[in-house]
Write an enzyme that holds these catalytic residues in place. Sequence first.
Site, PDB file in Angstrom:
ATOM      1  N   HIS A 270     -27.886  18.200  45.472  1.00 28.61           N
ATOM      2  CA  HIS A 270     -27.973  18.426  46.767  1.00 28.61           C
ATOM      3  C   HIS A 270     -28.824  19.736  47.098  1.00 28.61           C
ATOM      4  CE1 HIS A 270     -24.135  20.849  46.800  1.00 28.61           C
ATOM      5  NE2 HIS A 270     -24.907  21.524  47.745  1.00 28.61           N
TER       6      HIS A 270
ATOM      7  N   ASP B 112     -23.748  15.860  40.734  1.00 25.47           N
ATOM      8  CA  ASP B 112     -24.440  16.580  41.448  1.00 25.47           C
ATOM      9  C   ASP B 112     -25.288  17.667  40.878  1.00 25.47           C
ATOM     10  OD1 ASP B 112     -25.427  17.703  43.717  1.00 25.47           O
ATOM     11  OD2 ASP B 112     -23.644  18.126  44.682  1.00 25.47           O
TER      12      ASP B 112
ATOM     13  N   SER C   4     -23.446  26.778  45.519  1.00 22.55           N
ATOM     14  CA  SER C   4     -23.620  25.517  45.158  1.00 22.55           C
ATOM     15  C   SER C   4     -24.833  25.779  43.845  1.00 22.55           C
ATOM     16  CB  SER C   4     -24.484  24.450  46.025  1.00 22.55           C
ATOM     17  OG  SER C   4     -23.123  24.057  46.573  1.00 22.55           O
TER      18      SER C   4
HETATM   19  N1  ARG Z   1     -20.093  20.091  50.436  1.00 23.85           N
HETATM   20  C1  ARG Z   1     -21.164  20.617  49.613  1.00 23.85           C
HETATM   21  C2  ARG Z   1     -21.765  21.760  50.307  1.00 23.85           C
HETATM   22  O1  ARG Z   1     -21.215  22.490  51.196  1.00 23.85           O
HETATM   23  C3  ARG Z   1     -21.903  19.439  49.528  1.00 23.85           C
HETATM   24  C4  ARG Z   1     -22.703  19.140  50.357  1.00 23.85           C
HETATM   25  C5  ARG Z   1     -23.862  17.988  50.261  1.00 23.85           C
HETATM   26  N2  ARG Z   1     -23.251  16.556  49.946  1.00 23.85           N
HETATM   27  C6  ARG Z   1     -23.012  15.670  51.233  1.00 23.85           C
HETATM   28  N3  ARG Z   1     -22.400  14.441  50.945  1.00 23.85           N
HETATM   29  N4  ARG Z   1     -23.222  15.919  52.566  1.00 23.85           N
HETATM   30  O2  ARG Z   1     -22.780  22.181  50.349  1.00 23.85           O
HETATM   31  N1  ASP Z   2     -21.355  22.846  48.670  1.00 20.09           N
HETATM   32  C1  ASP Z   2     -21.378  24.445  49.022  1.00 20.09           C
HETATM   33  C2  ASP Z   2     -22.857  24.829  48.762  1.00 20.09           C
HETATM   34  O1  ASP Z   2     -23.703  24.014  48.945  1.00 20.09           O
HETATM   35  C3  ASP Z   2     -20.470  25.297  48.418  1.00 20.09           C
HETATM   36  C4  ASP Z   2     -19.117  25.368  48.843  1.00 20.09           C
HETATM   37  O2  ASP Z   2     -19.132  25.516  50.098  1.00 20.09           O
HETATM   38  O3  ASP Z   2     -18.050  25.509  48.179  1.00 20.09           O
HETATM   39  O4  ASP Z   2     -22.989  25.771  48.577  1.00 20.09           O
END
Ligand code: ARG
Ligand code: ASP
Length: 686
Positions: A81, A218, A621
């Site tokens: 991502h 990921d 991330s």
């Molecule tokens: N929750 C994670 C972060 O805050 C991954 C986000 C990307 N994935 C998604 N399905 N939107 O960045």
């Molecule tokens: N998914 C988040 C990021 O892209 C990480 C988190 O918020 O724990 O940095």
Amino acid sequence: MALLLLAVVAVLQPLSADEGMWLPALISQRITDMQAKGFKLTADDIYSVNQASLKDAVVLFGGGCTGEIVSDEGLLLTNHHCGYGYIQRHSSVEHDYLKDGFWAMNRDEELPNPGLSVRFLERMEDVTDAVLKGYVKSMTELQRDSVIRVNSAGLISKAVEGGKGLRATVEALYYGNQYFLFVYKIYRDVRLVGAPPSSIGKFGGDTDNWMWPRHTGDFSIFRVYAGKDNEPADYSEDNVPFRPKRSFKISRAGVKTGDFTFVYGCPGSTKEYVTSDEVRYVSEISDPQKIDLRTKRLDIQKKYMSRDQAVRIQYSSKNASVSNAWKKWQGEVKGIKKMHTVAAKEDFEARFKQWAKGGEYDGLVEKLGGLYERRDPFYHAYEYYSETIRAVELLQLASSVERSLIEKRPVKGLAESFFKDYYQPIDEETFLAMFDAFDKNMDQGFKPAYFRDELARHGSVQAWKDYLFANSIFTDKDKVASLTPEDLDKVAADPACELSDAFTAWYAELISPVITEVNSEIRLAYRDYMRAQMAFEPEKAFYPDANLTLRVAYGQVAGYCPADGMEYAPVSTLKGIIEKDNPDIFDYDIPQTLRDLYAQGGYEDQPVCFLATNHTSGGNSGSPVINADGNLIGINFDRVWEGTMSDIVYDPEVCRNISLDIRYLLFVVDKIGHASYLFDEMNFAD
Ligand code: ARG
Ligand code: ASP
């Protein structure tokens, strides 16, 4: 002052086990605790300016992710991502790398990414005394700011003298009770080496996002390039793979409950030391209203996306970003409620006030309360404006086109990229829902006069919307693409432009000045309140709130109990992917190759993801997850839903970070990407 704070911190514990994001340069203050929990290396192995240390293998990737170097030839790992936008830019109908994945089979096939850079930390240093040199207590806050600005500029220009690609910043920590200089080296030729298909790299999609059990692969792989002198250089065919001072060794030994883990990365923003008033605002007003508005938008998007494959593709990235924060806020609200954080902070404040009575910190909490009271209606208006009016894509287009024309920049490219991913029925319905919400929920006195007048003139939001979409040129790609600076007057008179300009002016004249002014008073009060909290609880170790600078979080592999009667194991496997596999559900439709592989047998226990107690945040991330020997065991990519309040309050019972098990990366590179040639340059610890 700063020194005194730090000396005290040395022997102390944070509020709860495993909470905290620590500054690498000061990690010697925590190393005894880390070692007691299993870490086998020294503080100098984590951070040193005199010798290569782990910090030399960690980078800020792009503007908001972390990455790590895993070979002597600049090979870099981060999340799928985090690489998503770059992978998308290289994708076309003929080469859909997002869908099918991408694997360079040799260096010549690696793809350059203009605009992408990675930032290595050269050193960080406490410069509090130098930054405040010349400051005296009798100065006003403005004078103090200007002292800081001048001193910082001097430190920064000295720090970058003579080095190629160096950049320096001075950052305020603990709300300006301490200042650190950060010196970075920025490499700007970073090439794409590999990415799994989205059905692996984004497996589970938004359904599984922020959740456990998780089975997302990921990751994406890049390579940093440098000039022949190994220094930063613009992209050139003549550049060579960057030779890092240090890279991570990869451990394939695997993880189990209780294993020591540490995450080395760049968390973006936390607010652990705010008052009950701020937590109440976030959890009772801000988050709920934003969740509500985004639910409406997501429902609209989903309705059209499910009807039409082309629309689904157009809105997949927009939908993911709206949904990401929407889901996080829900977990955050739940977590804050469950932790009774408002009441706990109130209780703390009652004790604090008692202690502060008659002293220099007397009245501070009350003062902050008063400031919030002044700010909140304006802040509410700002947040509501950004989540409603600014959610209408047509208005965004109108304002960016107008800006480009004023600056005499061409708009053709803008028009093309906008309309490529634009579906007008979604935008029209969004306009209706968002303007209706703004009308119903914004205090009359806060509405721009233009809004009230236009609504009255048209009689209803529906009639206003119909008029706007029928009469604005911004619905017409060709017309927008052919605009030139001569058309500026015509453009400014367009109903979409008028509307967005009216809101911009309203925000600039009535809302933002108050927020800016009160915010600076709030910041000032927090400088005192932060120091006061440290004085009030001298036995507690305080870590500075996150600000995208490099941090160390340490803890251990652990499952958790998400709800009464449930217990989550900390490790997921390929078996779980097969259980979720469903060709009819987009998020769970895995590549046929993976199905076939699994059917051959022997891969049931292939590890995929694992949980640990490391305190992380957005920006972490892509961070390396490291074991007791300093070797790479995973890549951090998310947190569990029940623990997303950790940006405000950390609960050791449920706050867990989610990491990709490095062995799943190796599995996918080999079995799906057939790119195991990359293993030749990696260093394996076992
Ligand atoms: N929750 C994670 C972060 O805050 C991954 C986000 C990307 N994935 C998604 N399905 N939107 O960045
Ligand atoms: N998914 C988040 C990021 O892209 C990480 C988190 O918020 O724990 O940095």
